[in-house]
Design a protein around this motif. Structure first.
Motif, mmCIF file in Angstrom:
data_model
loop_
_atom_site.group_PDB
_atom_site.id
_atom_site.type_symbol
_atom_site.label_atom_id
_atom_site.label_comp_id
_atom_site.label_asym_id
_atom_site.label_seq_id
_atom_site.Cartn_x
_atom_site.Cartn_y
_atom_site.Cartn_z
ATOM 1 N N ILE A 13 54.678 70.000 54.338
ATOM 2 C CA ILE A 13 54.681 69.627 52.921
ATOM 3 C C ILE A 13 56.013 69.979 52.273
ATOM 4 N N ALA A 14 56.425 71.225 52.465
ATOM 5 C CA ALA A 14 57.673 71.667 51.840
ATOM 6 C C ALA A 14 58.838 70.830 52.345
ATOM 7 N N ASP A 15 58.805 70.501 53.630
ATOM 8 C CA ASP A 15 59.879 69.727 54.228
ATOM 9 C C ASP A 15 59.954 68.325 53.612
ATOM 10 N N LYS A 16 58.801 67.659 53.550
ATOM 11 C CA LYS A 16 58.780 66.292 53.034
ATOM 12 C C LYS A 16 59.213 66.245 51.578
ATOM 13 N N LEU A 17 58.803 67.248 50.799
ATOM 14 C CA LEU A 17 59.087 67.211 49.371
ATOM 15 C C LEU A 17 60.562 67.450 49.087
ATOM 16 N N THR A 18 61.278 68.060 50.027
ATOM 17 C CA THR A 18 62.682 68.336 49.743
ATOM 18 C C THR A 18 63.610 67.626 50.713
ATOM 19 N N ARG A 19 63.071 66.657 51.463
ATOM 20 C CA ARG A 19 63.909 65.892 52.397
ATOM 21 C C ARG A 19 64.815 64.949 51.619
ATOM 22 N N PHE A 20 65.881 64.533 52.274
ATOM 23 C CA PHE A 20 66.810 63.623 51.611
ATOM 24 C C PHE A 20 66.165 62.278 51.311
ATOM 25 N N ASN A 21 65.311 61.860 52.211
ATOM 26 C CA ASN A 21 64.703 60.561 52.006
ATOM 27 C C ASN A 21 63.665 60.637 50.891
ATOM 28 N N LEU A 22 64.012 60.089 49.746
ATOM 29 C CA LEU A 22 63.117 60.193 48.596
ATOM 30 C C LEU A 22 61.794 59.473 48.848
ATOM 31 N N GLY A 23 61.812 58.502 49.756
ATOM 32 C CA GLY A 23 60.585 57.789 50.081
ATOM 33 C C GLY A 23 59.571 58.649 50.810
ATOM 34 N N ASP A 24 60.001 59.817 51.299
ATOM 35 C CA ASP A 24 59.093 60.708 52.039
ATOM 36 C C ASP A 24 58.228 61.549 51.118
ATOM 37 N N ILE A 25 58.637 61.667 49.851
ATOM 38 C CA ILE A 25 57.948 62.600 48.954
ATOM 39 C C ILE A 25 56.448 62.307 48.830
ATOM 40 N N PRO A 26 56.047 61.024 48.622
ATOM 41 C CA PRO A 26 54.606 60.785 48.472
ATOM 42 C C PRO A 26 53.796 61.243 49.681
ATOM 43 N N SER A 27 54.337 61.072 50.892
ATOM 44 C CA SER A 27 53.535 61.487 52.049
ATOM 45 C C SER A 27 53.400 63.006 52.086
ATOM 46 N N GLY A 28 54.392 63.720 51.534
ATOM 47 C CA GLY A 28 54.245 65.172 51.394
ATOM 48 C C GLY A 28 53.081 65.507 50.482
ATOM 49 N N TYR A 29 52.970 64.755 49.403
ATOM 50 C CA TYR A 29 51.853 65.006 48.476
ATOM 51 C C TYR A 29 50.506 64.628 49.094
ATOM 52 N N CYS A 30 50.510 63.574 49.926
ATOM 53 C CA CYS A 30 49.265 63.213 50.633
ATOM 54 C C CYS A 30 48.795 64.407 51.455
ATOM 55 N N MET A 31 49.749 64.966 52.202
ATOM 56 C CA MET A 31 49.398 66.094 53.063
ATOM 57 C C MET A 31 48.922 67.277 52.214
ATOM 58 N N ALA A 32 49.558 67.481 51.060
ATOM 59 C CA ALA A 32 49.178 68.601 50.198
ATOM 60 C C ALA A 32 47.725 68.449 49.752
ATOM 61 N N ILE A 33 47.329 67.212 49.455
ATOM 62 C CA ILE A 33 45.948 66.993 49.017
ATOM 63 C C ILE A 33 44.984 67.241 50.173
ATOM 64 N N TRP A 34 45.333 66.691 51.308
ATOM 65 C CA TRP A 34 44.482 66.864 52.495
ATOM 66 C C TRP A 34 44.288 68.370 52.778
ATOM 67 N N TYR A 35 45.392 69.109 52.713
ATOM 68 C CA TYR A 35 45.323 70.545 52.961
ATOM 69 C C TYR A 35 44.455 71.243 51.911
ATOM 70 N N THR A 36 44.672 70.884 50.634
ATOM 71 C CA THR A 36 43.913 71.525 49.559
ATOM 72 C C THR A 36 42.419 71.254 49.717
ATOM 73 N N VAL A 37 42.092 70.001 50.054
ATOM 74 C CA VAL A 37 40.676 69.670 50.225
ATOM 75 C C VAL A 37 40.078 70.501 51.358
ATOM 76 N N LEU A 38 40.813 70.564 52.456
ATOM 77 C CA LEU A 38 40.336 71.323 53.615
ATOM 78 C C LEU A 38 40.078 72.785 53.239
ATOM 79 N N ILE A 39 41.047 73.374 52.544
ATOM 80 C CA ILE A 39 40.933 74.784 52.176
ATOM 81 C C ILE A 39 39.788 74.987 51.182
ATOM 82 N N THR A 40 39.667 74.064 50.233
ATOM 83 C CA THR A 40 38.604 74.194 49.240
ATOM 84 C C THR A 40 37.237 74.152 49.922
ATOM 85 N N VAL A 41 37.087 73.213 50.863
ATOM 86 C CA VAL A 41 35.803 73.119 51.564
ATOM 87 C C VAL A 41 35.548 74.406 52.347
#
Lengths: 285, 238, 254, 409
Positions: free
Chosen positions: A243-271
């Motif tokens: 997540i941290a990598d995607k959000l700060t990578r040079f490729n700005l197009g990668d940022i949304p997939s970092g957020y996708c992963m963040a949600i997936w992780y948050t859901v997993l942890i919440t459950v």
């Protein structure tokens, strides 16, 4: 006033999570962000198709589980030794000193521990140098890869180091509380060997009594960041590193997939946390 | 006169107290016989102001107390295990209610020492609760409540955890002191003998309903007071 | 014999990183394969000449102390509001686990937008607020173990003796909860002291605590300086630990 | 009891949604009214505070900023310079997030950028400009030099100001290594002869090496100059990956992993795990030796195939609310005094962007007397082997494909 404070507490616990998830969801669906062009599932599909979602999930859970299992096994042995089952009570190594020493890792921040283990385990590190002087290796390339490796050996070692004292203390205290010493004597009079008692009574009892704590630690281990960042390999990434990598990578197009992963992780942890609480409820409430 | 009228309390669908009525003349003691689960603790908590009833009134000498917070009622609750403040000495425990009322320290000291003498704890004033025996602790608890001359004392089986000898002594001491200080009290117990010894008037709490008996004879006649069984027991072993 | 060896292995395992940190912090020119380079105290000396690490240490200390005191106070207030004179539903307390379970770096990344909007990004106050998302629920959870049945009944007793809420809190709750308060102060200090993820993300490199410094020094391969930072990091927890150990063992002698 | 909870939950859910939708309005930049004449700018800048974000990964660079630039600025203009840590991608991330959050002003006034950072900041319109021509010292800049006036084939157009100029070098230990590979073919052979002794970092520097290789595969590297060409990339990157694939078993750790940062690669080199490291700064070897990090027998060279020379720049965020202060600071950093200080290898060793012929005779004399670095070839010599930076897309594509084709395989 009291009601207000109560709501404040609820907000404090839930608001950061909810706010974060909503923003991330917006970003991952192309609704937020400077470069967004409206609603799309592309980032989610892309993340799933690239295999990164599965890979990170398996890798993170695998690392967490491995660390946990090894730490638990070690802690069982440590607590068994410090409980002096089947040993004369005036046994050799000064009890207090050894027991204080085992708590040493509690002083370490994950980032400190990761740094130190890197310097110990890397092919140019302390162990490699010692091996060189002992004539075990002749150059660094002969030294096995323990850090930045694909299996995450360094990560596991560092995790075990960080949680070993917690579990040792926990097991010793539980054994003491449930008077396993007496059970041990009882089992001895019934003709069971120490090993048999350790295997059939000690281990299952302590594991059962502390299952919830182990679960909680698994949740924590899924979120460690500093340790895999410094000691992890370049092929697989844990959730937080990804997540941290995607959000700060040079490729700005990668940022949304970092957020996708963040949600997936948050859901997993919440459950997992909800399961933990439900579990606690069935016992306590 | 203390008058309690129509106190009711429900937890969800469970009825705890059903229109409880009772009166106690000032300076006297009413014993209340009740098994655990009969609602006696809830009743006492409501009277102490620690819990709110669904309805009802609690009138002391014409003054309505039911809506007052606990600290303004001067109605003291005395529980089975002596709830002494563990971090304070016996002296401070006894003086607590007076200090809260901002009594000047000279009068306070005099009062505490007199009372300590009366309850036989003068030598133990500097001790902490954990250094005392069970009976001594209950005496401190008791003294701490009496010293502020409350409007009413609520006793929730105060001697239940004591052994038989101590218990007897405590009953005597209580009777003695409460007469000296003119205490009005409601004494809850599940022991018939204790109810008879302590009370001037009586009552029985069954499943949240209270019946009052203003004379000993009426109380004894009640089949479920357990008095008859007690008498029969003593007869049978003679 | 086997058990002795096992014990020694475990003890070596737990003490290796400390030895490594101390060794590296006093070494220079640590080239393979020399085990220890030339010994020097140079890396420590720079701390006294206004070096960045000295600054980081002060920042870390300031943040951790503030967090410790503020979270304990706020946690105590919330705890009193939730528990005083009643039994709280454990369901409510259970909420406290959620912010605690999520990885700080992920939480920080997800919240960065809001912190920016509020002008708190990259500022000390932002870091303090972000850390309080973890420490305050923790403090509330910790204090909830204080409210035993006995405490609740003792405060009820004090009220019937005429003590108002504020007096009960002052006379009964506060003195009885001293151990919890101490524990909470220590734990919140440690959480904040050891925290990296939130501080890095919300602090945006402008709030350089020791953990942030270690990470950046380590990734610059400034080994000796990173090792000095590690040793500095170990100091406060060691001190706390020693005090606690003293206290426990002196109590054992009584 | 339940209803207030639900209401609270509803509020909690709605608030962020509301705050998100507010963010969709167009961000207004703060007053664009930067005065036209320099004397007004200088007066307004007097006594202000300037926030600068830059990569702080090097002790000497930090020292230069802390011990020289900051005190000089406060001495000359009463400007307080606050430097914070952040690499290129963090700068982009930060400025982008500020725009997303619809901030009226930025927390940053100067950012240290180059290449794809510049490209991306231009993409999201985060930079203020053109401003370079406003600076008095801009006259001294050697804008005829394409290595300075073009950043990754993109004209700087006054949106960023050149600060320093460097060239990539390879670093080796002269005691250990003597036969130095000069092009990709020799490299493949060299790696086979020295298995496990070479790798590169999975970051900017490592990618710069790949880029140099990529360009050297073409007969004439200058075909890569100009705009990004998909065909060109496909043709030559195919060859590049094939060669790397062949090389892979002989790389460090059998090519199963690559160090994440240059610092890690440096450490591998120092630990004797690999025979070579590299740097985008041609003075790095002298720097690191003087810090006692590298063995004193370390040397630098530029292979015959050539390496990329590029410049690094200073930009001003569009939302900065102290543009005058930023201009004054940048102007100072461009001054002969500051540039001279920076180019000494004991200080930083960063190549200057000034045209020496335009300097005053005093400065020219001073510059001529500048002590040469001792462990790397002189700049004049290596710049004969300099390649221009190709367009930023090459870098981005190399990054992605390196991860997909090599790391994850």
């Amino acid at each position: 006033m009291r009601r207000a404070i109560k709501y404040l507490f609820i907000c404090l616990c839930l608001a950061p999570l909810l706010f974060g998830v909503i923003y991330s969801l917006g970003y991952s669906l192309g609704l937020a962000g400077l470069l967004s062009d409206g609603f799309t599932w592309d980032y989610w599909i892309g993340l799933i198709n690239s295999g990164n979602l599965m890979r990170s999930t398996i890798y993170t859970i695998g690392l967490g589980a491995c660390s946990l299992i090894i730490a638990v096994m070690a802690a069982l042995v440590v607590s068994w030794k410090s409980g002096r089952y089947g040993v004369d009570h005036r046994s050799s190594i000064s009890k207090s000193k050894a027991e204080v020493l085992i708590l040493l890792p509690l002083l370490f921040a994950p980032v400190t521990a990761a740094f130190c283990w890197y310097q110990i385990l890397s092919p140019g590190g302390f162990i490699a140098r010692a091996s060189f002087h002992l004539g075990l290796i002749h150059e660094t390339s002969e030294f096995p890869r323990l850090v930045n490796d694909d299996l995450g050996i360094g990560i596991v070692i560092c995790h075990v180091f960080l949680i070993l004292p917690v579990f040792s203390y926990l097991f010793t205290a539980t054994a003491h509380k449930h008077r396993l010493h007496r059970l041990y004597l009882q089992s001895n009079t019934l003709g069971a060997s120490s090993w048999y008692f350790f295997k059939k009574v000690y281990t299952p009892m302590l594991l059962q009594k502390n299952m919830r704590v182990l679960w909680l630690y698994l949740i924590f281990l899924l979120g460690t960041y500093e340790v895999p960042l410094l000691l992890g390999g370049s092929r697989s990434q844990t959730f937080s590193v990804f997540i941290a990598d995607k959000l700060t990578r040079f490729n700005l197009g990668d940022i949304p997939s970092g957020y996708c992963m963040a949600i997936w992780y948050t859901v997993l942890i919440t459950v997992m946390t909800a399961l933990y609480l439900r579990w606690q409820k069935s016992i306590l409430w | 006169m203390i008058t309690i009228k129509d106190i009711s309390k429900n937890y969800g669908n469970t009825v705890i107290l059903r229109r409880v009525q009772l009166s106690i003349p000032v300076g006297s003691c009413r014993s209340l016989l009740g098994e655990s689960g009969s609602g006696k603790s809830t009743l006492l908590k409501i009277l102490a102001g620690l819990e709110k009833p669904d309805s009802g009134s609690f009138i002391y000498q014409g003054e309505e107390l039911i809506n007052k917070p606990a600290e303004k009622r001067s109605v003291v609750y005395l529980s089975q295990d002596p709830l002494l403040f563990p971090h304070m000495t016996v002296y401070d425990n006894l003086a607590y209610g007076l200090r809260v009322r901002k009594m000047p320290s000279s009068t306070l000291e005099e009062k505490v020492i007199t009372l300590a003498q009366q309850i036989g704890l003068k030598e133990h004033l500097k001790k902490h609760p954990h250094q005392l025996s069970g009976g001594q602790r209950q005496r401190v608890n008791f003294g701490r409540s009496v010293i502020i001359t409350p409007r009413m004392l609520l006793l929730d089986e105060p001697f239940a955890s004591l052994d038989a000898t101590t218990r007897g002594k405590m009953q005597e001491l209580y009777l003695d002191i409460s007469r000296k200080y003119q205490i009005t009290s409601l004494f809850v117990t599940h022991d018939v003998r204790e109810a008879l010894i302590m009370g001037d008037t009586y009552g029985i709490l069954r499943n949240g309903s209270l019946s009052c008996y203003d004379t000993r004879a009426l109380f004894i006649q009640q089949p479920d007071s357990g008095v008859a069984e007690e008498i029969n027991f003593w007869k049978s072993i003679q | 014999m086997v058990s002795r060896i096992a014990t020694y292995i475990v003890l070596t395992f737990v003490s290796l990183p400390l030895l490594a940190a101390v060794c590296l912090s006093v070494t220079d020119s640590w080239f393979f394969p020399s085990f220890i380079g030339s010994i020097t105290l140079e890396h420590y000396k720079v701390l006294w000449s206004g070096h960045e690490l000295a600054h980081s240490t002060l920042v870390s200390l300031a943040i951790a102390s503030t967090m410790s005191i503020a979270s304990t106070f706020i946690g105590a207030v919330i705890s009193v509001a939730l528990h005083y004179g009643r039994h709280t539903t454990p369901r409510l307390l259970a909420l406290g686990y959620f912010p605690y379970a999520i990885a700080p770096v992920v939480l920080g990344s997800m919240l960065q937008y809001y912190f920016l909007r509020l002008g708190l990004f990259g500022s000390l106050s932002g870091v303090l607020i972000a850390q309080s998302f973890i420490t305050i629920p923790f403090a509330v959870l910790l204090f909830s173990t204080f409210w035993s049945d006995n405490v609740i009944r003792l405060s009820a007793q004090a009220r019937t003796l005429g003590a108002s809420t504020s007096i009960v809190i002052k006379d009964i709750i506060f003195p009885m909860s001293k151990r919890w308060i101490y524990l909470c102060l220590v734990q919140c200090f440690l959480i904040s002291w050891l925290e990296y993820g939130l501080t890095r993300v919300i602090g945006a490199g402008e709030v350089r605590t020791l953990t942030v410094s270690i990470m950046s020094l380590a990734s610059q391969a400034s080994i000796s300086e990173a090792a000095v930072a590690c040793c500095l990091m170990l100091l406060p927890p060691s001190l706390i630990f020693m005090i606690q150990y003293r206290m426990v063992s002196s109590q054992a002698h009584l | 009891m339940a209803s207030p909870y639900i209401r609270l939950l509803a509020i909690l859910l709605l608030l962020p949604v509301v705050s998100l939708s507010c963010g969709s309005e167009v961000a207004q930049s703060p007053s664009e009214n930067v005065p036209a004449d320099w004397s007004t700018i200088a007066t307004q800048a007097q006594g202000s505070t300037v926030h600068m974000m830059m990569w702080q990964g090097d002790r000497l660079i930090n020292k230069y900023m802390q011990d020289y630039v900051t005190p000089r600025l406060s001495e000359l203009y009463g400007i307080e310079l606050i430097v914070t840590d952040g690499q290129g991608n963090q700068v982009v991330n930060r400025l982008m997030a500020e725009l997303e959050a619809n901030r009226k002003t930025s927390d940053l006034d100067i950012v240290w950028i180059n290449g794809e950072t510049f490209y991306q900041l231009r993409q999201i319109d985060a930079l203020y400009g053109p401003f370079v021509q406003k600076l008095p010292h801009a006259d001294l800049i050697d804008l005829n030099n394409p290595f300075i006036s073009m950043d990754f084939q993109q004209a700087i157009d006054g949106y960023e100001c050149p600060w320093g100029n460097v060239q990539m070098i390879m670093i080796y230990d002269s005691l250990q290594t003597s036969d130095l590979p000069q092009d990709m073919t020799e490299w493949s052979r060299w790696v086979q002869d020295n298995p496990g002794r070479f790798t590169w970092s999975n970051d900017f520097t490592g990618m710069t090496l790949l880029k140099s290789w990529l360009m050297s595969l073409a007969d004439d590297p200058s075909v890569f100059y100009g705009e990004f060409s998909e065909d060109l990339y496909t043709t030559y990157s195919k060859q590049l990956w094939a060669r790397i694939e062949n090389m892979r078993p002989y790389l460090w750790n059998e090519g199963r992993s690559f160090p994440a940062s240059l610092a890690q690669l440096h450490q591998l080199y120092v630990n004797g795990e690999v025979d070579m490291t590299m740097s985008n700064n041609d003075s790095e070897v002298d720097n690191k030796i003087s810090q006692g990090v590298f063995p004193t027998t370390s040397r630098a060279y530029v292979p015959a195939m050539g390496t990329i020379q590029n410049s690094h720049y200073l930009g001003i965020p569009r939302l900065s609310d102290n543009k005058v202060g930023a201009l004054q600071v940048i102007n100072f950093l461009l001054s002969p005094e500051a540039q001279y200080e920076k180019s000494q290898s004991a200080v930083w060793g960063d190549g200057t962007v000034l045209d020496r012929d335009r300097l005053s005779p005093d400065w020219q004399a001073k510059w001529t007397g500048l002590a040469q670095r001792s462990h790397a070839p002189p700049r004049e010599e290596i710049s004969k082997r300099a390649l221009q930076e190709p367009a930023p897309e090459y870098m981005i594509r190399l990054f992605e494909d390196f991860r997909k084709r090599i790391i994850e395989q």
